[in-house]
Design a protein around this motif. Structure first.
Motif, mmCIF file in Angstrom:
data_model
loop_
_atom_site.group_PDB
_atom_site.id
_atom_site.type_symbol
_atom_site.label_atom_id
_atom_site.label_comp_id
_atom_site.label_asym_id
_atom_site.label_seq_id
_atom_site.Cartn_x
_atom_site.Cartn_y
_atom_site.Cartn_z
ATOM 1 N N UNK A 82 18.227 32.567 77.098
ATOM 2 C CA UNK A 82 18.920 31.955 78.242
ATOM 3 C C UNK A 82 20.167 31.201 77.783
ATOM 4 N N UNK A 83 20.033 30.426 76.704
ATOM 5 C CA UNK A 83 21.174 29.662 76.203
ATOM 6 C C UNK A 83 22.274 30.589 75.692
ATOM 7 N N UNK A 84 21.883 31.639 74.978
ATOM 8 C CA UNK A 84 22.886 32.588 74.485
ATOM 9 C C UNK A 84 23.538 33.354 75.638
ATOM 10 N N UNK A 85 22.763 33.661 76.669
ATOM 11 C CA UNK A 85 23.320 34.326 77.849
ATOM 12 C C UNK A 85 24.358 33.426 78.513
ATOM 13 N N UNK A 86 24.047 32.141 78.642
ATOM 14 C CA UNK A 86 24.997 31.192 79.240
ATOM 15 C C UNK A 86 26.254 31.094 78.389
ATOM 16 N N UNK A 131 41.838 33.509 70.368
ATOM 17 C CA UNK A 131 41.109 33.643 69.089
ATOM 18 C C UNK A 131 40.314 32.368 68.809
ATOM 19 N N UNK A 132 40.946 31.218 69.048
ATOM 20 C CA UNK A 132 40.244 29.950 68.829
ATOM 21 C C UNK A 132 39.078 29.810 69.798
ATOM 22 N N UNK A 133 39.279 30.264 71.043
ATOM 23 C CA UNK A 133 38.181 30.212 72.015
ATOM 24 C C UNK A 133 37.002 31.044 71.529
ATOM 25 N N UNK A 134 37.267 32.257 71.078
ATOM 26 C CA UNK A 134 36.179 33.118 70.587
ATOM 27 C C UNK A 134 35.470 32.472 69.406
ATOM 28 N N UNK A 135 36.250 31.853 68.542
ATOM 29 C CA UNK A 135 35.661 31.173 67.387
ATOM 30 C C UNK A 135 34.755 30.036 67.840
ATOM 31 N N UNK A 136 35.215 29.262 68.825
ATOM 32 C CA UNK A 136 34.405 28.153 69.341
ATOM 33 C C UNK A 136 33.105 28.692 69.948
ATOM 34 N N UNK A 138 31.643 31.516 69.197
ATOM 35 C CA UNK A 138 30.810 32.011 68.088
ATOM 36 C C UNK A 138 30.084 30.862 67.411
ATOM 37 N N UNK A 139 30.808 29.783 67.181
ATOM 38 C CA UNK A 139 30.184 28.596 66.568
ATOM 39 C C UNK A 139 29.095 28.058 67.482
ATOM 40 N N UNK A 140 29.403 28.003 68.787
ATOM 41 C CA UNK A 140 28.414 27.509 69.754
ATOM 42 C C UNK A 140 27.168 28.392 69.760
ATOM 43 N N UNK A 146 20.508 27.980 65.933
ATOM 44 C CA UNK A 146 19.929 27.019 64.995
ATOM 45 C C UNK A 146 19.057 25.995 65.714
ATOM 46 N N UNK A 147 19.546 25.491 66.862
ATOM 47 C CA UNK A 147 18.757 24.514 67.616
ATOM 48 C C UNK A 147 17.467 25.148 68.144
ATOM 49 N N UNK A 148 17.537 26.398 68.579
ATOM 50 C CA UNK A 148 16.332 27.085 69.067
ATOM 51 C C UNK A 148 15.327 27.245 67.929
ATOM 52 N N UNK A 149 15.821 27.610 66.746
ATOM 53 C CA UNK A 149 14.918 27.757 65.593
ATOM 54 C C UNK A 149 14.308 26.418 65.216
ATOM 55 N N UNK A 150 15.098 25.362 65.262
ATOM 56 C CA UNK A 150 14.594 24.029 64.939
ATOM 57 C C UNK A 150 13.545 23.574 65.949
#
Length: 162
Positions: A82-86, A131-136, A138-140, A146-150
């Motif tokens: 759900x978070x990745x879809x958003x 490009x910066x938006x896509x990078x942001x 991707x980082x998000x 990582x938060x889901x795994x944690x």
């Protein structure tokens, strides 16, 4: 009677008596062995039944733990999806120019990170390049994963490592 015949008769009586005693002792020993064998079989059956019951309990506990882990995993997987879809929805909106990713911040001219001689002032909005938006985004997405795994690990520890 002659002494040899008496001796033979006594010897014969002794052999018959010894054989009879031997036979009676054999019957008693056979009965004891049969009783011991029955007791042994009863003990083996009791031990086997207890082991089977214990094995069933362990397997039931294992199945319950596996089911609980599967449920936790399903919940964590759904939340992550759900978070990745958003995140992907926001990325597409930014790509389609329906929305833009803007970052509000402040910079001071005397900051070593600012190379320009002019100042942006305080509380200005910066619009990022695509490009910066896509990078942001991707980082998000990485942060979301990582938060889901944690969270999944914390839930696992809370539930199963007591």
């Amino acid at each position: 009677m002659m002494p040899g015949k008496i001796l033979a008769a006594v010897m014969l009586a002794m052999v018959i008596s010894a054989t009879g005693s031997w036979q009676v002792q054999d019957w008693h020993m056979g009965q004891k062995l049969a009783d011991l064998n029955l007791a042994h079989q009863a003990d083996v059956t009791t031990i086997s039944n207890a082991a089977n019951a214990q094995t069933r309990k362990v397997l039931e506990k294992q199945r319950a733990a596996e089911q609980a882990r599967a449920e936790l995993d399903a919940i964590a997987t759904k939340e992550k999806a759900n978070d990745l879809f958003e995140n992907e929805r926001l990325r597409r909106a930014a790509d389609d120019s329906d929305r833009r990713l803007r970052i509000t911040g402040s910079c001071r001219a005397n900051n070593r990170n600012v190379s320009s001689s002019t100042s942006m002032g305080n509380a200005r909005t910066v619009e990022l390049t695509s490009i910066a938006e896509r990078t942001v985004f991707d980082i998000r997405a990485g942060i979301i994963a990582d938060q889901a795994a944690l969270r999944a690990l914390q839930n696992y520890v809370r539930e199963f490592c007591r």
